[in-house]
Design an enzyme around this catalytic site. Structure first.
Site, PDB file in Angstrom:
ATOM      1  N   HIS A  46      -8.646 -13.006   0.961  1.00  0.00           N
ATOM      2  CA  HIS A  46      -7.448 -13.389   1.705  1.00  0.00           C
ATOM      3  C   HIS A  46      -7.806 -13.913   3.094  1.00  0.00           C
ATOM      4  CE1 HIS A  46      -6.395 -10.275  -1.247  1.00  0.00           C
ATOM      5  NE2 HIS A  46      -5.189 -10.814  -1.292  1.00  0.00           N
TER       6      HIS A  46
ATOM      7  N   HIS B  97      -5.758  -6.152   2.518  1.00  0.00           N
ATOM      8  CA  HIS B  97      -6.222  -7.492   2.137  1.00  0.00           C
ATOM      9  C   HIS B  97      -6.758  -8.252   3.349  1.00  0.00           C
ATOM     10  CE1 HIS B  97      -2.022  -8.360   3.355  1.00  0.00           C
ATOM     11  NE2 HIS B  97      -2.433  -9.578   3.592  1.00  0.00           N
TER      12      HIS B  97
ATOM     13  N   PRO C   7      -2.981  -0.308  -0.819  1.00  0.00           N
ATOM     14  CA  PRO C   7      -1.569  -0.149  -1.156  1.00  0.00           C
ATOM     15  C   PRO C   7      -0.745  -0.257   0.136  1.00  0.00           C
ATOM     16  CG  PRO C   7      -2.916   1.681  -1.975  1.00  0.00           C
ATOM     17  CD  PRO C   7      -3.727   0.944  -0.976  1.00  0.00           C
TER      18      PRO C   7
ATOM     19  N   ASN D 114       3.995 -12.962  10.570  1.00  0.00           N
ATOM     20  CA  ASN D 114       3.633 -14.383  10.393  1.00  0.00           C
ATOM     21  C   ASN D 114       4.610 -15.135   9.480  1.00  0.00           C
ATOM     22  OD1 ASN D 114       2.948 -13.486   7.837  1.00  0.00           O
ATOM     23  ND2 ASN D 114       0.736 -13.670   8.137  1.00  0.00           N
TER      24      ASN D 114
ATOM     25  N   ILE E 254       5.137 -15.145   6.532  1.00  0.00           N
ATOM     26  CA  ILE E 254       4.616 -15.563   5.222  1.00  0.00           C
ATOM     27  C   ILE E 254       4.113 -14.322   4.495  1.00  0.00           C
ATOM     28  CG2 ILE E 254       2.850 -16.953   4.040  1.00  0.00           C
ATOM     29  CD1 ILE E 254       4.470 -18.828   5.620  1.00  0.00           C
TER      30      ILE E 254
ATOM     31  N   HIS F 176      -2.707 -17.188   1.725  1.00  0.00           N
ATOM     32  CA  HIS F 176      -2.604 -15.720   1.694  1.00  0.00           C
ATOM     33  C   HIS F 176      -3.757 -15.110   0.903  1.00  0.00           C
ATOM     34  CE1 HIS F 176      -1.195 -11.634   0.920  1.00  0.00           C
ATOM     35  NE2 HIS F 176      -1.625 -11.869  -0.306  1.00  0.00           N
TER      36      HIS F 176
ATOM     37  N   ARG G 191       5.462  31.126  -6.551  1.00  0.00           N
ATOM     38  CA  ARG G 191       5.811  30.493  -5.264  1.00  0.00           C
ATOM     39  C   ARG G 191       5.884  31.560  -4.177  1.00  0.00           C
ATOM     40  NH1 ARG G 191      12.312  29.473  -4.688  1.00  0.00           N
ATOM     41  NH2 ARG G 191      12.936  31.082  -6.155  1.00  0.00           N
TER      42      ARG G 191
ATOM     43  N   GLU H  34       8.953  12.569   0.666  1.00  0.00           N
ATOM     44  CA  GLU H  34       7.746  13.174   0.108  1.00  0.00           C
ATOM     45  C   GLU H  34       6.515  12.284   0.295  1.00  0.00           C
ATOM     46  OE1 GLU H  34      10.664  12.754  -1.438  1.00  0.00           O
ATOM     47  OE2 GLU H  34      11.417  14.815  -1.467  1.00  0.00           O
TER      48      GLU H  34
ATOM     49  N   PHE I 158       9.213  16.282  -7.810  1.00  0.00           N
ATOM     50  CA  PHE I 158       9.155  15.218  -6.808  1.00  0.00           C
ATOM     51  C   PHE I 158       7.722  14.812  -6.458  1.00  0.00           C
ATOM     52  CE2 PHE I 158      13.346  17.336  -5.668  1.00  0.00           C
ATOM     53  CZ  PHE I 158      14.061  16.525  -6.532  1.00  0.00           C
TER      54      PHE I 158
ATOM     55  N   HIS J  65       8.561  25.217  -8.534  1.00  0.00           N
ATOM     56  CA  HIS J  65       9.591  24.893  -9.532  1.00  0.00           C
ATOM     57  C   HIS J  65       8.933  24.055 -10.622  1.00  0.00           C
ATOM     58  CE1 HIS J  65      11.705  26.213  -6.031  1.00  0.00           C
ATOM     59  NE2 HIS J  65      12.862  26.213  -6.643  1.00  0.00           N
TER      60      HIS J  65
ATOM     61  N   HIS K 168      15.689  17.959 -12.349  1.00  0.00           N
ATOM     62  CA  HIS K 168      14.850  18.825 -11.523  1.00  0.00           C
ATOM     63  C   HIS K 168      13.768  19.556 -12.314  1.00  0.00           C
ATOM     64  CE1 HIS K 168      17.581  17.899  -8.380  1.00  0.00           C
ATOM     65  NE2 HIS K 168      17.177  18.859  -7.577  1.00  0.00           N
TER      66      HIS K 168
ATOM     67  N   ARG L 250       9.008  28.985 -10.049  1.00  0.00           N
ATOM     68  CA  ARG L 250      10.188  29.447  -9.321  1.00  0.00           C
ATOM     69  C   ARG L 250      10.521  30.885  -9.717  1.00  0.00           C
ATOM     70  NH1 ARG L 250      16.399  28.226 -10.768  1.00  0.00           N
ATOM     71  NH2 ARG L 250      17.301  29.006  -8.858  1.00  0.00           N
TER      72      ARG L 250
HETATM   73  C1  LIG Z   1       2.013  -1.400  -2.503  1.00  0.00           C
HETATM   74  C2  LIG Z   1       1.503  -2.788  -2.668  1.00  0.00           C
HETATM   75  N1  LIG Z   1       2.219  -3.692  -3.346  1.00  0.00           N
HETATM   76  C3  LIG Z   1       1.743  -4.930  -3.536  1.00  0.00           C
HETATM   77  C4  LIG Z   1       0.533  -5.303  -3.032  1.00  0.00           C
HETATM   78  C5  LIG Z   1      -0.025  -6.688  -3.307  1.00  0.00           C
HETATM   79  N2  LIG Z   1      -0.010  -7.510  -2.088  1.00  0.00           N
HETATM   80  C6  LIG Z   1      -1.076  -7.615  -1.293  1.00  0.00           C
HETATM   81  S1  LIG Z   1      -0.800  -8.503   0.067  1.00  0.00           S
HETATM   82  C7  LIG Z   1       0.805  -8.810  -0.396  1.00  0.00           C
HETATM   83  C8  LIG Z   1       1.701  -9.649   0.452  1.00  0.00           C
HETATM   84  C9  LIG Z   1       1.743  -9.106   1.804  1.00  0.00           C
HETATM   85  O1  LIG Z   1       2.254  -9.988   2.726  1.00  0.00           O
HETATM   86  P1  LIG Z   1       1.915  -9.750   4.235  1.00  0.00           P
HETATM   87  O2  LIG Z   1       1.835  -8.316   4.482  1.00  0.00           O
HETATM   88  O3  LIG Z   1       2.866 -10.537   4.997  1.00  0.00           O
HETATM   89  O4  LIG Z   1       0.443 -10.329   4.384  1.00  0.00           O
HETATM   90  P2  LIG Z   1       0.077 -11.850   4.709  1.00  0.00           P
HETATM   91  O5  LIG Z   1       0.516 -12.661   3.543  1.00  0.00           O
HETATM   92  O6  LIG Z   1       0.791 -12.208   5.941  1.00  0.00           O
HETATM   93  O7  LIG Z   1      -1.406 -11.824   4.826  1.00  0.00           O
HETATM   94  C10 LIG Z   1       1.085  -8.208  -1.604  1.00  0.00           C
HETATM   95  C11 LIG Z   1       2.376  -8.279  -2.301  1.00  0.00           C
HETATM   96  C12 LIG Z   1      -0.198  -4.325  -2.323  1.00  0.00           C
HETATM   97  N3  LIG Z   1      -1.397  -4.574  -1.814  1.00  0.00           N
HETATM   98  N4  LIG Z   1       0.321  -3.110  -2.128  1.00  0.00           N
HETATM   99 MG   LIG Z   2       2.844 -11.929   6.422  1.00  0.00          MG
END
Ligand SMILES: Cc1ncc(C[n+]2csc(CCOP(=O)(O)OP(=O)(O)O)c2C)c(N)n1
Ligand SMILES: [Mg+2]
Length: 671
Positions: free
Chosen positions: A29, A69, A117, A185, A187, A265, A356, A412, A438, A462, A474, A530
């Site tokens: 990226h 990324h 993530p 940005n 985008i 991207h 618990r 959570e 949960f 629980h 639950h 529980r």
């Molecule tokens: C929880 C999660 N969902 C989806 C993705 C896949 N993903 C990576 S970057 C991105 C887009 C993110 O956009 P942004 O944060 O604006 O980064 P930019 O394009 O500006 O570099 C996605 C959907 C991920 N890494 N984590």
């Molecule tokens: Mg962005």
């Protein structure tokens, strides 16, 4: 003050390196990294306080990256400060390289958290900020007052729901040691952000109690001023919203602008576009992996400044340590990562208690004996019984971190990520509780804790359909099978990625907690009942729980059948044995608090407990798959086949076959 021209040149240097890493790897990226370069460069060249000679210095500022990324931006920045070599940058995403596709926690090399993530990374930062405040209050070491947690978030992180929880917690607790930069940005991966969000982000964060600054995020002077102001904010976290240009400086092959384009991207700029871009940024497309001389000088100067800054701060720490030798020794112990010393004989369990409640009895002792433990609950402390801990301390509050209980509110995933951030910070032992059902809201965080090998304790109560009248929403059924998969997944050190323990009675709960506290290099899950549970037979050797599965007291020699279960089902089996014995059946009962731990024992032990060829009957309030691997072809498992039902739990036990009589019936059919 550094010349803005040099700062811009350094940011271009980061852009060149980041784009070149992706080009060389043929994946990655470049766009976001190129847009964020100005912020990270100003931060590292002028503000971030760390000790180049002592990378894990406890009082260092920490940089938490949310958008993993943007790894090429972080790696390139870390190359400028000597933490990565230019050769290593060229190994982006390759087998065995220290520069994987998304950064994995490696504090010695300046990477404070694993990111990938979206949303979790910045919440880890909030958790780290809580840990810093806690340590300042509990040690008195002035270094923790001076520590700043810098966080980098992008559009994706702001869109993730967890950002609401992270911002709420930071605002409510008044975390003025947090400076978060939002790389705005416009985008993202598949669209421009306006297609999916039209909120007023600044107003949102202000409403959540943050001080917000809005700047041009590619302007070094504005970044500098904003960081100054953000650091000076008292009583609130600070957010700098920087409008940035995705792919700043990028050109297409025809020389036209390649800025603000979704295509940058997640793909290399490609061929001639790459070459044009590198030339445009002042680099040599044929020899792009270079650090410019003036940039080397910029960072050499910063290294000198850091020597002075760090020397002063360490002198303050030394003066504090001299005056407070006991605190200093305790702090050193806390950061060693070793298991705390606990006198387990002090834990008093009540016979026949719910596990618990047994956990509450342990937590009450831990609150007294482990001064660096922080326990949390997602608004269920009196049900998940983390109140055993709370009763011995008080909650963390804005301006007062002298307590040790973290009231996370009903959130959570936020709670779990904050606890992970505390563990990443170091010096504290986090635990958090909620209902087992949960845990579904927490799994993404459990996975990250497992990947990072962090000893967070997850307390889930629980644990089964015996929640009863609350009904199927639950009543956990498939949750145990899900979380036990983490026992089968190994971490990169070859250890089970998570320790999962479901104790059979009150005494076994003490053992489970002992194992949890002694487990310093992976997360632990405690699954607790529980309802009240009858004690295992007198004379039971609870220490054997450490082997994951063991023979319960009162079992017969040369058994005709082996009955196995975890949690409260063990006592149901014990009740069933009385009926079987009346028929002359010889029975062994095995408690299996952790299959993962059991499978880690020598083969001889496993065979001695569950010898092949002897009939086996498993009982589980979860899916039969929980025990099928241990029962194998030698028998069968009685478990749940569907969601639960609403009714008093004793009625459910009858209807669903969790009775001594049904154990008798099923085993007789097996023999
Ligand atoms: C929880 C999660 N969902 C989806 C993705 C896949 N993903 C990576 S970057 C991105 C887009 C993110 O956009 P942004 O944060 O604006 O980064 P930019 O394009 O500006 O570099 C996605 C959907 C991920 N890494 N984590
Ligand atoms: Mg962005």
């Amino acid at each position: 003050m550094n010349d803005i021209k040099v700062l811009n040149h350094a940011a271009d240097n980061i852009r060149i390196l980041a784009a070149s890493m992706v080009e060389k790897a043929k994946s990655g990226h470049p766009g976001g990294a190129m847009g964020g370069a100005d912020f990270i460069n100003v931060l590292y060249s002028e503000y971030l306080q760390y000790d180049p000679a002592d990378p894990t210095w406890v009082g260092r500022d920490r940089f938490f990256l949310d958008p993993g990324h943007m790894a090429p931006m972080l790696y390139s920045q870390l190359a400028l400060i000597g933490k990565f070599s230019l050769e290593e940058l060229q190994q982006l995403r390759q087998w065995g390289s220290p520069t994987p596709g998304h950064p994995e926690a490696d504090p010695k090399r300046g990477i404070e958290n694993t990111s990938g993530p979206l949303g979790q990374g910045h919440t880890f930062g909030i958790g780290a900020a809580i840990a810093a405040k806690f340590l300042a209050a509990h040690t008195g070491n002035p270094t923790f007052e001076k520590e700043t947690i810098y966080i980098y978030i992008s559009d994706g992180g702001v869109q993730e729901e967890i950002s609401q929880g992270a911002a709420r917690i930071a605002g409510t607790l008044g975390l003025d040691n947090v400076v978060m930069f939002y790389d705005s940005n416009d985008i993202q991966l598949s669209t421009e952000t306006e297609e999916v969000m039209n909120e007023d982000t600044a107003a949102k964060y202000r409403a959540l109690g943050w001080e917000v600054f809005e700047i041009n995020g590619n302007d070094a002077a504005q970044i500098r001023t904003a960081i100054e102001k953000a650091k000076a904010v008292k009583g609130k976290p600070a957010l700098i919203i920087g409008k940035t240009v995705m792919g700043k400086g990028a050109l297409k092959e025809d020389g036209s602008s390649y800025e603000r384009n979704c295509k940058t991207h997640g793909a290399p700029l490609g061929g001639d576009a790459y070459k044009k871009t590198i030339a445009n940024l002042g680099g040599d497309p044929e020899n792009a992996f270079v650090i410019f001389d003036d940039v080397k000088e910029l960072y050499a100067r910063r290294a000198e400044e850091l020597k002075k800054i760090v020397a002063e701060r360490k002198a303050e720490e030394a003066a504090w340590a001299e005056k407070n030798p006991e605190c200093a020794a305790a702090q050193a112990e806390w950061f060693s990562g070793k298991a705390p010393k606990v006198d387990w004989t002090k834990v008093q369990q009540k016979s026949g208690d719910a596990t618990r409640n047994a956990s509450a009895a342990v937590l009450s002792q831990l609150a007294e004996q482990v001064p660096n433990m922080i326990c949390a609950s997602a608004d269920l402390s009196n049900s998940d019984k983390t109140d055993g801990f709370l009763k011995k301390t008080h909650a963390l509050k804005a301006g007062d971190f002298s307590g040790a209980f973290f009231q996370a509110g009903v959130a959570e995933l936020t709670m779990a990520c904050c606890c992970i951030g505390m563990a990443l910070h170091g010096g504290v032992i986090p635990a958090c509780g909620t209902f087992f059902v949960f845990s579904d809201y927490m799994k993404p965080a459990v996975r990250m804790a497992a990947l990072m090998e962090l000893p967070v304790k997850f307390i889930w109560t629980h644990d089964a359909f015996r929640v009863g009248e609350d009904g199927p929403t639950h009543e956990p059924v498939e949750q145990e099978a899900q979380i036990r998969l983490m026992e089968k997944l190994k971490n990169h050190h070859g250890k089970n990625s998570t320790l999962v323990l479901r104790p059979a009675d009150a005494q076994e709960t003490t053992e489970a907690w002992r194992l949890a506290m002694e487990n310093t290099d992976s997360p632990t899950a405690l699954i607790l009942s529980r309802q009240n549970i009858a004690d295992l037979p007198a004379g039971n050797n609870y220490a054997e729980a450490a082997k994951g599965a063991y023979i319960v007291a009162g079992s017969d020699e040369q058994p005709d059948v082996i009955l196995l279960a975890s949690g409260s089902e063990v006592s149901t089996l014990v009740a069933g044995t009385e009926l079987l014995r009346k028929d002359g059946v010889k029975v062994r009962v095995v408690s299996v608090p952790s299959e993962g731990l059991f499978r880690s024992q020598p083969k001889e032990y496993q065979q001695a407990i569950l010898p092949a060829g002897v009939k086996k009957f498993g009982l589980t309030a979860g899916l039969p798959v929980n025990l099928e691997g241990l029962v194998g072809a030698d028998g069968c498992v009685w478990g749940l086949q569907s969601f639960g039902f609403s009714a008093p739990y004793k009625v459910l036990d009858e209807k669903l076959g969790f009775t001594a009589e049904n154990v008798y019936k099923q085993v007789k059919a097996l023999l």
